[in-house]
Design a protein around this motif. Structure first.
Motif, PDB file in Angstrom:
ATOM      1  N   SER A  85       0.815  -1.190   0.258  1.00 35.94           N
ATOM      2  CA  SER A  85      -0.107  -0.084   0.091  1.00 35.94           C
ATOM      3  C   SER A  85       0.717   1.294   0.047  1.00 35.94           C
ATOM      4  CB  SER A  85      -0.972  -0.094   1.240  1.00 35.94           C
ATOM      5  OG  SER A  85      -1.796  -1.053   1.101  1.00 35.94           O
ATOM      6  N   MET A  86       2.202   1.423   0.737  1.00 36.00           N
ATOM      7  CA  MET A  86       2.822   2.524   0.792  1.00 36.00           C
ATOM      8  C   MET A  86       3.383   2.662  -0.607  1.00 36.00           C
ATOM      9  SD  MET A  86       2.425   4.061   3.742  1.00 36.00           S
ATOM     10  CE  MET A  86       0.663   3.373   3.683  1.00 36.00           C
ATOM     11  N   ARG A  87       3.811   1.601  -1.067  1.00 37.84           N
ATOM     12  CA  ARG A  87       4.450   1.774  -2.456  1.00 37.84           C
ATOM     13  C   ARG A  87       3.465   2.290  -3.491  1.00 37.84           C
ATOM     14  NH1 ARG A  87       7.030  -4.326  -2.624  1.00 37.84           N
ATOM     15  NH2 ARG A  87       8.961  -3.591  -1.263  1.00 37.84           N
ATOM     16  N   ASP A  88       2.384   1.963  -3.229  1.00 31.37           N
ATOM     17  CA  ASP A  88       1.314   2.529  -4.211  1.00 31.37           C
ATOM     18  C   ASP A  88       1.128   4.123  -4.052  1.00 31.37           C
ATOM     19  OD1 ASP A  88       1.015   0.005  -5.350  1.00 31.37           O
ATOM     20  OD2 ASP A  88      -0.882  -0.360  -4.366  1.00 31.37           O
ATOM     21  N   VAL A  89       0.858   4.236  -2.624  1.00 26.23           N
ATOM     22  CA  VAL A  89       0.538   5.762  -2.606  1.00 26.23           C
ATOM     23  C   VAL A  89       1.927   6.654  -2.881  1.00 26.23           C
ATOM     24  CG1 VAL A  89       0.560   7.208  -0.289  1.00 26.23           C
ATOM     25  CG2 VAL A  89      -0.796   5.203  -0.714  1.00 26.23           C
ATOM     26  N   ALA A  90       3.185   5.806  -2.610  1.00 24.92           N
ATOM     27  CA  ALA A  90       4.486   6.781  -3.034  1.00 24.92           C
ATOM     28  C   ALA A  90       4.493   6.737  -4.426  1.00 24.92           C
ATOM     29  CB  ALA A  90       5.638   5.982  -2.529  1.00 24.92           C
ATOM     30  N   ALA A  91       4.004   5.774  -5.334  1.00 26.39           N
ATOM     31  CA  ALA A  91       4.088   6.188  -6.630  1.00 26.39           C
ATOM     32  C   ALA A  91       3.005   7.294  -7.008  1.00 26.39           C
ATOM     33  CB  ALA A  91       3.693   4.843  -7.319  1.00 26.39           C
ATOM     34  N   LEU A  92       1.891   7.166  -6.357  1.00 26.81           N
ATOM     35  CA  LEU A  92       0.903   8.338  -6.544  1.00 26.81           C
ATOM     36  C   LEU A  92       1.474   9.756  -6.225  1.00 26.81           C
ATOM     37  CD1 LEU A  92      -2.362   6.562  -5.575  1.00 26.81           C
ATOM     38  CD2 LEU A  92      -1.613   7.075  -7.885  1.00 26.81           C
ATOM     39  N   VAL A  93       2.097   9.560  -5.309  1.00 23.26           N
ATOM     40  CA  VAL A  93       2.689  10.921  -4.859  1.00 23.26           C
ATOM     41  C   VAL A  93       3.839  11.396  -5.900  1.00 23.26           C
ATOM     42  CG1 VAL A  93       4.163  12.159  -3.049  1.00 23.26           C
ATOM     43  CG2 VAL A  93       2.139  10.816  -2.566  1.00 23.26           C
ATOM     44  N   GLY A  94       4.438  10.547  -6.251  1.00 26.44           N
ATOM     45  CA  GLY A  94       5.683  10.923  -7.217  1.00 26.44           C
ATOM     46  C   GLY A  94       4.943  11.449  -8.674  1.00 26.44           C
ATOM     47  N   GLN A  95       3.730  10.800  -8.834  1.00 27.47           N
ATOM     48  CA  GLN A  95       3.203  11.329 -10.177  1.00 27.47           C
ATOM     49  C   GLN A  95       2.432  12.772 -10.014  1.00 27.47           C
ATOM     50  OE1 GLN A  95       0.103   8.573 -11.102  1.00 27.47           O
ATOM     51  NE2 GLN A  95       1.584   6.715 -11.531  1.00 27.47           N
ATOM     52  N   LEU A  96       2.151  12.957  -8.633  1.00 26.63           N
ATOM     53  CA  LEU A  96       1.479  14.248  -8.312  1.00 26.63           C
ATOM     54  C   LEU A  96       2.767  15.266  -8.301  1.00 26.63           C
ATOM     55  CD1 LEU A  96      -0.762  16.050  -7.127  1.00 26.63           C
ATOM     56  CD2 LEU A  96      -0.017  15.509  -4.896  1.00 26.63           C
ATOM     57  N   ALA A  97       3.897  14.753  -7.937  1.00 20.14           N
ATOM     58  CA  ALA A  97       5.155  15.868  -8.102  1.00 20.14           C
ATOM     59  C   ALA A  97       5.368  16.165  -9.347  1.00 20.14           C
ATOM     60  CB  ALA A  97       6.068  15.422  -6.987  1.00 20.14           C
ATOM     61  N   GLU A  98       5.475  15.130 -10.276  1.00 19.93           N
ATOM     62  CA  GLU A  98       5.881  15.055 -11.595  1.00 19.93           C
ATOM     63  C   GLU A  98       4.787  16.277 -12.534  1.00 19.93           C
ATOM     64  OE1 GLU A  98       6.350  11.553 -13.630  1.00 19.93           O
ATOM     65  OE2 GLU A  98       7.819  10.866 -12.227  1.00 19.93           O
ATOM     66  N   ASP A 103       3.042  21.488 -14.410  1.00 23.46           N
ATOM     67  CA  ASP A 103       2.240  22.465 -14.596  1.00 23.46           C
ATOM     68  C   ASP A 103       2.653  23.812 -13.742  1.00 23.46           C
ATOM     69  OD1 ASP A 103       0.090  20.627 -15.413  1.00 23.46           O
ATOM     70  OD2 ASP A 103      -0.692  20.402 -13.515  1.00 23.46           O
ATOM     71  N   GLY A 104       3.634  23.779 -13.230  1.00 30.37           N
ATOM     72  CA  GLY A 104       4.373  24.959 -12.688  1.00 30.37           C
ATOM     73  C   GLY A 104       3.611  25.629 -11.518  1.00 30.37           C
ATOM     74  N   SER A 105       3.188  24.413 -10.737  1.00 28.62           N
ATOM     75  CA  SER A 105       2.251  24.709  -9.783  1.00 28.62           C
ATOM     76  C   SER A 105       2.943  24.491  -8.342  1.00 28.62           C
ATOM     77  CB  SER A 105       1.032  23.853  -9.665  1.00 28.62           C
ATOM     78  OG  SER A 105       0.437  24.058  -8.353  1.00 28.62           O
ATOM     79  N   PRO A 106       3.876  25.466  -7.521  1.00 29.98           N
ATOM     80  CA  PRO A 106       4.308  25.217  -6.301  1.00 29.98           C
ATOM     81  C   PRO A 106       3.738  25.024  -5.210  1.00 29.98           C
ATOM     82  CG  PRO A 106       4.109  27.657  -6.991  1.00 29.98           C
ATOM     83  CD  PRO A 106       3.785  26.826  -8.299  1.00 29.98           C
ATOM     84  N   GLN A 107       2.340  25.113  -5.167  1.00 30.15           N
ATOM     85  CA  GLN A 107       1.409  24.818  -4.165  1.00 30.15           C
ATOM     86  C   GLN A 107       1.286  23.205  -4.559  1.00 30.15           C
ATOM     87  OE1 GLN A 107       0.397  27.193  -6.126  1.00 30.15           O
ATOM     88  NE2 GLN A 107       0.467  29.046  -4.937  1.00 30.15           N
ATOM     89  N   GLN A 108       1.087  22.738  -5.474  1.00 25.79           N
ATOM     90  CA  GLN A 108       0.793  21.292  -5.737  1.00 25.79           C
ATOM     91  C   GLN A 108       2.141  20.479  -5.182  1.00 25.79           C
ATOM     92  OE1 GLN A 108      -0.703  20.459  -9.551  1.00 25.79           O
ATOM     93  NE2 GLN A 108      -2.692  20.147  -8.881  1.00 25.79           N
ATOM     94  N   LEU A 109       3.302  20.987  -5.645  1.00 24.85           N
ATOM     95  CA  LEU A 109       4.464  20.584  -5.375  1.00 24.85           C
ATOM     96  C   LEU A 109       4.894  20.406  -3.805  1.00 24.85           C
ATOM     97  CD1 LEU A 109       7.233  19.350  -6.502  1.00 24.85           C
ATOM     98  CD2 LEU A 109       8.090  21.276  -6.914  1.00 24.85           C
ATOM     99  N   GLU A 110       4.542  21.541  -3.282  1.00 25.22           N
ATOM    100  CA  GLU A 110       4.792  21.595  -1.819  1.00 25.22           C
ATOM    101  C   GLU A 110       3.964  20.425  -1.086  1.00 25.22           C
ATOM    102  OE1 GLU A 110       5.606  22.868   2.200  1.00 25.22           O
ATOM    103  OE2 GLU A 110       6.539  23.189   0.231  1.00 25.22           O
ATOM    104  N   PHE A 111       2.643  20.458  -1.531  1.00 28.82           N
ATOM    105  CA  PHE A 111       1.751  19.475  -0.958  1.00 28.82           C
ATOM    106  C   PHE A 111       2.242  18.158  -1.339  1.00 28.82           C
ATOM    107  CE2 PHE A 111      -2.165  16.794  -1.489  1.00 28.82           C
ATOM    108  CZ  PHE A 111      -2.759  16.957  -0.407  1.00 28.82           C
ATOM    109  N   ALA A 112       2.867  17.633  -2.430  1.00 30.29           N
ATOM    110  CA  ALA A 112       3.412  16.216  -2.530  1.00 30.29           C
ATOM    111  C   ALA A 112       4.608  16.042  -1.697  1.00 30.29           C
ATOM    112  CB  ALA A 112       3.583  16.366  -4.300  1.00 30.29           C
TER     113      ALA A 112
END
Length: 124
Positions: A85-98, A103-112
């Motif tokens: 489960s943690m691997r799956d969540v980490a992969a999703l967070v990585g996708q969010l950061a990418e 998108d050039g969104s510092p807020q989303q990057l900070e959240f990730a």
């Protein structure tokens, strides 16, 4: 198994307590003891984790919220589902950061990055 103090707040689908054949632990049940040691808010997590050895048995005494019965059950400690489960969540967070970088969104990057840091804390 998700707990708040000694009270069960959730059962993780596919986790060891969800796989019980007879009695199942359900939300709002209370874990009274682990391996014969009475539980409280301070010791519950360390008692449940025990030696952290996958496959070791733990005996739980649980007070059922629905009728107040005390039931005993043996549950196998199994962290494989947690790791997956943690691997799956980490992969999703990585996708969010990418995507945040694209998108050039510092807020989303900070959240990730904050989510990733919390994941590291949970894993240690």
């Amino acid at each position: 198994l998700v707990v708040n103090g000694t009270t069960v707040t959730g059962v993780i689908p596919g986790g060891p307590t969800d796989m019980q054949e007879r009695e199942r632990i359900e939300a709002h049940d209370e874990i009274v003891s682990v391996d014969g040691v009475e539980t409280d808010d301070n010791n519950i997590l360390s008692l449940l984790r025990g030696s952290n050895l996958v496959g070791t048995q733990v005996q739980l005494r649980v007070k059922k919220e629905i009728d107040g019965r005390i039931v005993e059950m043996d549950v196998k400690r199994d962290y494989k589902w947690w790791v997956e489960s943690m691997r799956d969540v980490a992969a999703l967070v990585g996708q969010l950061a990418e995507q945040a970088e694209i998108d050039g969104s510092p807020q989303q990057l900070e959240f990730a990055m904050r989510i990733n840091e919390e994941l590291r804390k949970l894993s240690s």
